[in-house]
Each structure stands twice: as C-alpha cells, then as structure tokens.
Design a protein around this motif. Structure first.
Motif, PDB file in Angstrom:
ATOM      1  N   TYR A  12      -3.126   1.604   4.599  1.00 44.78           N
ATOM      2  CA  TYR A  12      -4.479   1.489   4.079  1.00 44.78           C
ATOM      3  C   TYR A  12      -5.271   2.757   4.367  1.00 44.78           C
ATOM      4  CZ  TYR A  12      -9.210  -0.155   3.264  1.00 44.78           C
ATOM      5  OH  TYR A  12     -10.492  -0.288   2.803  1.00 44.78           O
ATOM      6  N   LEU A  32       1.240  -2.566   6.301  1.00 46.37           N
ATOM      7  CA  LEU A  32       0.156  -2.367   5.350  1.00 46.37           C
ATOM      8  C   LEU A  32      -0.442  -0.982   5.516  1.00 46.37           C
ATOM      9  CD1 LEU A  32      -1.930  -3.226   3.230  1.00 46.37           C
ATOM     10  CD2 LEU A  32      -3.139  -4.476   5.029  1.00 46.37           C
ATOM     11  N   GLU A  42       5.490  -6.167  -2.053  1.00 47.59           N
ATOM     12  CA  GLU A  42       4.462  -7.191  -1.890  1.00 47.59           C
ATOM     13  C   GLU A  42       4.598  -8.372  -2.837  1.00 47.59           C
ATOM     14  OE1 GLU A  42       0.490  -5.323  -3.188  1.00 47.59           O
ATOM     15  OE2 GLU A  42       1.772  -3.654  -2.606  1.00 47.59           O
ATOM     16  N   LEU A  75      -7.125  -7.315   1.350  1.00 48.23           N
ATOM     17  CA  LEU A  75      -5.733  -6.900   1.553  1.00 48.23           C
ATOM     18  C   LEU A  75      -5.114  -7.614   2.750  1.00 48.23           C
ATOM     19  CD1 LEU A  75      -6.152  -3.098   0.818  1.00 48.23           C
ATOM     20  CD2 LEU A  75      -4.947  -4.769  -0.597  1.00 48.23           C
ATOM     21  N   GLY A 134       0.782  -1.228   0.000  1.00 40.12           N
ATOM     22  CA  GLY A 134       0.000   0.000   0.000  1.00 40.12           C
ATOM     23  C   GLY A 134       0.812   1.277   0.000  1.00 40.12           C
ATOM     24  N   ASN A 164      -4.316 -11.126   1.723  1.00 40.41           N
ATOM     25  CA  ASN A 164      -3.094 -11.140   0.909  1.00 40.41           C
ATOM     26  C   ASN A 164      -1.853 -10.978   1.783  1.00 40.41           C
ATOM     27  OD1 ASN A 164      -4.631 -11.423  -1.393  1.00 40.41           O
ATOM     28  ND2 ASN A 164      -4.548  -9.262  -1.925  1.00 40.41           N
TER      29      ASN A 164
END
Length: 143
Positions: free
Chosen positions: A66, A64, A53, A76, A30, A79
């Motif tokens: 976000y 991450l 990633e 996400l 991200g 993942n």
C-alpha cells in the motif's frame, strides 16, 4: 553460539521474519512494479506461489502493498480480511519514510483499528519497504 538454519551470519530470512511456513497460503494484494521482488521471491520460495486477490482459498497471511494514493486503506484492509483464516495475519507493506508513496504511521494505526485489527509489530521488509503485522484481536473476528 552457533547460527541456526536460516540465520547464518545472524540474518534471518524474510520468510522467518514474516512467520511464513512451508504449508502457508499467502495472498498478495496491491502488486505493482515497485514492490520488493527479493521479498516476494523469498516468501514464494518458502510457501509456493503467492495467491492473487481473487483467490477462493482461505489464506494464512495477506501481503498488502500500500502506497499513499492507492485508495482507502480501511477498504483495502476490510477486503483483506475476507479470505483470512481466523488465526491469519495481514502484513501491510508501506514505503519507508522519505520514499515515494510513504504512509504516515498514524494513518496505518487508525485504519487498522477501524477495520478491527491491531498492530503487533513492524519489520524491515527490504530497502524501500516497512511491514506492519496486523491481527484480529482474539475472538473479535466476525464471519
């Protein structure tokens, strides 16, 4: 009392707050131009280069970033779990309240729980960001 290394003036480094050790492998997801570069630099200084990633490595932590509108948070988080070591941690960084892209804590909690994660703490991750520490409950991670 005297200050310990990394805690001069009572301030812990971001790497200390995030539990990043010198041999940690940290993946970042991200990334955009609004991330906290000071935080990234401090973490990279501690562990070396942050993995992107697409890494094939097993990672100790996922950073991450976000923001509201970045897609489905559950997807996400799912993942992020793929390359994460069994004892790894996901640090979900979201803009603080009042900042563009702020994410409601209820969305974080619901998405994390649905992804099989539980939030254990929240830390100040810079001027504009808050980080939620998300972990898999012991024995619950599936391969």
């Amino acid at each position: 009392m005297s200050a310990t290394a990394g805690q001069a003036d009572g301030v812990r480094s971001p790497a200390d707050r995030f539990g990043i050790e010198p041999d940690s492998v940290v993946m970042e997801m991200g990334y955009d131009d609004d991330v906290d570069e000071d935080l990234r630099d401090a973490l990279a200084e501690r562990c070396g280069e942050l993995e992107d990633e697409d890494t094939d490595e097993v990672v100790d932590a996922v950073l991450l970033w976000y923001r509201d509108g970045d897609g489905d948070l559950f997807d996400l988080l799912t993942n992020a779990l793929g390359p994460l070591a069994d004892t790894g941690v996901v640090w979900l960084l979201t803009p603080k309240a009042g900042r563009d892209g702020h994410v409601e804590p209820s969305e974080v909690s619901e998405s994390a729980q649905t992804a099989g994660l539980q939030q254990t703490s929240t830390v100040n991750a810079g001027k504009d960001w808050t980080a939620a520490r998300l972990v898999s409950p012991r024995g619950a991670k599936k391969k």
